[in-house]
Each structure stands twice: as C-alpha cells, then as structure tokens.
Design an enzyme around this catalytic site. Structure first.
Site, short mmCIF file in Angstrom:
data_model
loop_
_atom_site.label_atom_id
_atom_site.label_comp_id
_atom_site.label_asym_id
_atom_site.label_seq_id
_atom_site.Cartn_x
_atom_site.Cartn_y
_atom_site.Cartn_z
N ASN A 79 -15.79 10.33 10.94
CA ASN A 79 -16.42 9.43 9.98
C ASN A 79 -17.28 8.42 10.71
OD1 ASN A 79 -16.96 8.61 7.41
ND2 ASN A 79 -15.00 7.56 7.10
N TYR A 87 -10.67 5.16 15.00
CA TYR A 87 -9.71 5.59 13.97
C TYR A 87 -9.58 7.11 13.93
CZ TYR A 87 -7.56 5.67 9.26
OH TYR A 87 -6.72 5.86 8.19
N ASN A 128 -21.51 -0.63 18.83
CA ASN A 128 -21.13 -2.02 18.56
C ASN A 128 -19.64 -2.30 18.78
OD1 ASN A 128 -23.68 -2.88 17.77
ND2 ASN A 128 -23.39 -2.10 15.69
N THR A 145 -5.97 1.70 -2.30
CA THR A 145 -5.16 0.65 -1.67
C THR A 145 -6.07 -0.49 -1.22
OG1 THR A 145 -5.43 1.51 0.57
CG2 THR A 145 -3.53 2.33 -0.66
N GLY A 175 0.81 -1.22 0.00
CA GLY A 175 0.00 0.00 0.00
C GLY A 175 0.84 1.27 0.00
N LEU A 219 -19.96 3.13 17.45
CA LEU A 219 -19.52 3.15 18.85
C LEU A 219 -20.33 2.15 19.69
CD1 LEU A 219 -17.57 4.47 20.81
CD2 LEU A 219 -19.28 6.25 21.21
#
Ligand code: NAD
Length: 463
Positions: free
Chosen positions: A364, A370, A316, A404, A236, A314
């Site tokens: 997101n 993340y 889950n 990627t 990548g 969040l």
C-alpha cells in the site's frame, strides 16, 4: 464508526439515487446472534462423481440439523443415509426454491473435463441463493491429490469460487475448503464457521484442513475452560476479539499499554476477564504473559492483535517510524511466541493467532513499514506452523477495511474507496475479524495450521 453511505443507501431517497446512478448498493449482512442455529434456511447439497468427502459433509449437516435438499444423485443419497442425514428431493427447474447455502463436494474431480460438474450443479440455481447466502466448494488439497491431472483440476476450483464471490453480490460469500487426503474428520469447525453468519465478511477465501486428532467440543461454548490473552484489547478489533472469545467461554486476559488502562479495565469488566497492562515490545513480555495466565490454569490462546500504523512515503519516512512499526507488529510477536514455545508457556492444543492485513498481501502506498510488518506476520505463520507440536497451531487473519478508529483516521476519498472496493461494497465490523479468530481458537480447529484467512469482503486489493 458509522458508514454514512450505507445509512443513506437504505433510505427511500438513497435507494432511488443509487439505483439511477448505478452506485453500489450494500446490503446489511447477517451477523451471528447468540442462540441462533448455525444456518437459517435450506442447504442445496451436491457432489461430483466419486467424491470422497460426501459422508463427512453429510455428518456435519446432520449435526447442525440443516434442512438439506439434493438433486438426483444416488451416491450422495447413500452417503447421507449412512450418517442418518435426511435429504429432501430437489427437482432441477424448480426455480421457486431459495437456498441459504449451496454446498458442493468437488473432491472427486480428477481432470479438466470433470470440472463441468461445477457448471452442472451451480448453473441452474445461480439465481436461487438468498441474501447473505453461502457458496461452499469442498475439494482435495492439490498437493495430496492422486495424480497431476487431479491436482490441476483441484487447483482450478479456486478460480470458480473467487469469480462466484464477485458475481453473486447480495452479501453472498463463496469459499473453497481444501481437505487433505486423510483429514475428512477435521472439517466440522470450518463448515460450521462458513455456513453461519459468523463468516459474514469472509469471502473468496481458500482454507486448508489437515489431519489432526479430533477433539469433542461443546459447540455452544467451544472455548469453555480456556484462557486467552488478547493484545491491544482496549478498543477496536481487540475489544471485539475479547468479547467474542469470552462469549465462547474463555477467560480473557486483556492486554494493552498503560496509557489505555481505563478502557482496558472497562473491557475486562464487561466480560469478567482480567487486565494486564504491558507494552508488548518489552523484553520480558512473554514472561509476564505466561505468569498472568498461570493463575488461570495456563495459557491456551494468544491473539497477537496489537498493531500500529505510521504511514509515510518511503522518501519521507524517519527511521524511528520504520523501527516502531516493525517492532510492535512483527518482532514482538516473534519474541513472545519464542518465549512461550521454549518455556512451556502454551498448553497442549494451544492456539496462536496473528493479525496480518491486506496491506501485507497487496502492499500500500505510504505503508512500506506496515506492509513489511504484516507480510512478515504471514511468514511467521507459514514457517512456524510446521514446527509446532502437542496440537498447538498458528494461523492468521488478514483484515481488509474494518470500521475502527484506525480506518476513521484515513482521508475521506481513500477511505470511501477502501470501503467499497470489495464484493460486499462495505467495510467489515470488528466482530467479523473476532469471529474468524474465534474459529481458529476453537479446540475443534486442530486441523487448521498455517492458514491465512482474509476478512476483507473479498477486497480487490491483492486479490
Ligand atoms: P486500534 O489502533 O484501534 O487498536 C490497536 C490497539 O493496540 C490499541 O489499543 C493500542 O493501544 C494497542 N497497542 C499498540 N501498541 C501496543 C504495544 N506496544 N503493546 C500493547 N498494545 C499496543 O487498531 P485496530 O484497527 O483495532 O487494529 C487491530 C489490529 O488489526 C492491528 O494489528 C491492525 O494492524 C490490524 N488491522 C486493522 C485493520 C482495520 O481496518 N482497522 C485492517 C487490517 C489490519
């Protein structure tokens, strides 16, 4: 990873369908090839009255042997002549000429009325830029401007550049370079990067150049004699970074987890680099990196590229998914930096380059873990930068949608939206991120510290 829509858009039937349905028509962006000049095509150069950077910009344009045109501007012509730059006359109204780049020194703009200089320079030639062209506005960092009115006017330049990036299409990128009052001798690496196809997928960005010791480099091999560690180098974006840093002259130590050993060895062999199999979250990661670089004259560049996603809403998300992502993407970067900086693990003029994400800027759905990690990376860069000494710098890139394995795994509809919702109407390539990292890594980039540059084709997310 292939972009089937782009392939379709280039076919005769695709062109017909796209035109008639009003769909985005992505053009193939120019990308840098070894041996090419910095810019292929003419540059139209302008300056607002009393601008202080015209001679420095002229010097760079002269160094890269650019074919430069300018309108009737005596101060600009004098500044150009003072550094031996040959400027050809451009008559407003000559609509036949096309330019690869429009470069405007806006540093002399001191109040709202004088912003009209932007309109006067760009309006007549707004249709005269070639595909994959560049619009570059150079201003004074508002914080270092001479008055409040000047700071406001300089801050206003951002709106111009960001709108032009959205408006001009055809793969044309628009950037704003803020130069601190005393940093006119530090702009060369930035202008070279932005004028060249190396910055293909960088648009709508604001880059700040500060004063620093200037260091002579061989521009064909700006990393010659340097040793770099690239984490997550087996595939990548990391693989592309390893290739580009090696192309620019660095010895690259390719680092990845033991499970990636075979691919890691392949990449290292391709670039005559070396291999370091290591989990970046290990407590002794900093020590092992320092030891691996010691046999190569010590470490000059570390690229914190290794990263993972474990997307869940969040509600889950299991706690271990939170911990894993924060640990790899953020905490490990901090630990390694702390070790290297506190144990003479980074040479003078060393470079730390982090990989954030537009998720860390815009947030997101399904990515709280993340986005926290990647926003944290921006904080890491911002708050570490002022503490660094010995010419060491820290900067970050924030990729948008890059083709990627990571993005190939995104469900189709979301993937297509991510790919198209930017000014270039396409995803970027790993090499686009790598070129931006190589620009920060350059020895000539000591004046860049604390920057976060998005490599996102001016994504609408977080814009
Ligand atoms: P990728 O999954 O293809 O590669 C990541 C690499 O990191 C892998 O080789 C993996 O083995 C390695 N790695 C993971 N955990 C590690 C650990 N603990 N120690 C050492 N190595 C480890 O991902 P990519 O798309 O190439 O992404 C590279 C970076 O760019 C990541 O930080 C990612 O968050 C960021 N990024 C990617 C995109 C995109 O569109 N692909 C967008 C924004 C940001």
């Amino acid at each position: 990873m292939t972009d089937q829509y782009q392939t379709f858009a280039k076919s005769p039937i695709g062109k017909f369908v796209i035109k008639n349905l009003g769909l985005p028509s992505p053009i193939e962006l120019d990308r840098f090839q070894v041996g090419q000049p910095v810019i292929q095509g003419a540059v139209l150069f302008g300056a607002a009255p009393n601008s202080r950077l015209t001679a420095s910009i002229s010097q760079v344009l002269s160094n890269i042997h650019a074919d430069v045109y300018a309108g009737n501007n005596t101060a600009l012509q004098q500044a150009a002549a003072s550094v031996g730059l040959n400027v050809r006359a451009f008559n407003q109204g000559d609509t036949a000429s096309k330019f690869k780049a429009l470069v405007f020194d806006a540093s002399g703009i001191e109040n709202a009325e004088q912003l009209k200089a932007l309109y006067d320079f760009f309006h007549p030639v707004a249709r005269q830029i070639q595909t994959s062209g560049r619009v570059i506005v150079v201003g004074t960092s508002p914080e270092t401007a001479s008055s409040v009115a000047a700071a406001i006017a300089q801050r206003a330049l951002e709106g111009f550049v960001k709108s032009v990036g959205k408006e001009f299409k055809k793969g044309i990128a628009a950037e704003l370079v803020y130069v601190d009052q005393d940093a006119q001798d530090n702009i060369e690496s930035t202008l070279r990067f932005l004028l060249s196809p190396r910055s293909a997928y960088v648009s709508g960005q604001v880059i700040r150049v500060s004063n620093a010791t200037t260091i002579e480099v061989d521009w064909a091999q700006p990393l010659a004699g340097k040793t770099a560690v690239v984490t997550g180098a087996s595939r990548g974006i990391g693989e592309a970074i390893a290739h580009v840093l090696a192309r620019d002259g660095a010895h690259v130590i390719c680092l990845d987890v033991p499970q990636q050993q075979a691919d890691l060895e392949r990449v290292a062999n391709e670039i005559d680099g070396s291999v370091l199999t290591l989990d970046i979250t290990a407590n002794d990661a900093g020590e092992k990196i320092k030891a691996a670089a010691a046999t190569q004259g010590g470490l000059d560049i570390i690229v914190h590229n290794a990263g993972v996603t474990r997307d869940k809403t969040l509600a889950n998300m299991k706690p271990e998914l939170w911990d894993l992502v924060i640990n790899i993407n953020l905490a490990a970067n901090e630990r390694v930096n702390d070790y290297l900086l506190n144990n003479a693990g980074l040479n003078e003029n060393g470079r730390i380059i982090c990989v954030s994400s537009i998720s860390g800027i815009a947030g997101n759905l399904g990515q709280t873990n993340y986005a926290v990690s990647k926003a944290g990376v921006i904080g890491l860069v911002k708050f570490t930068a002022p503490t660094l000494k010995n010419g060491i710098t820290i900067n970050a890139v924030a990729p948008g949608f890059i083709e990627t394995q990571m993005t190939a795994a995104i469900p189709f509809a979301i993937r297509e939206a991510g790919r198209r919702m930017n000014s270039m109407s396409q995803g970027g390539l790993p090499v686009d991120v790598a070129e931006t990292i190589a620009y920060f890594a350059s020895t000539a980039s000591t004046g860049l510290n604390g920057n976060v540059v998005r490599v996102c084709g001016q994504s609408l997310l977080g814009a």
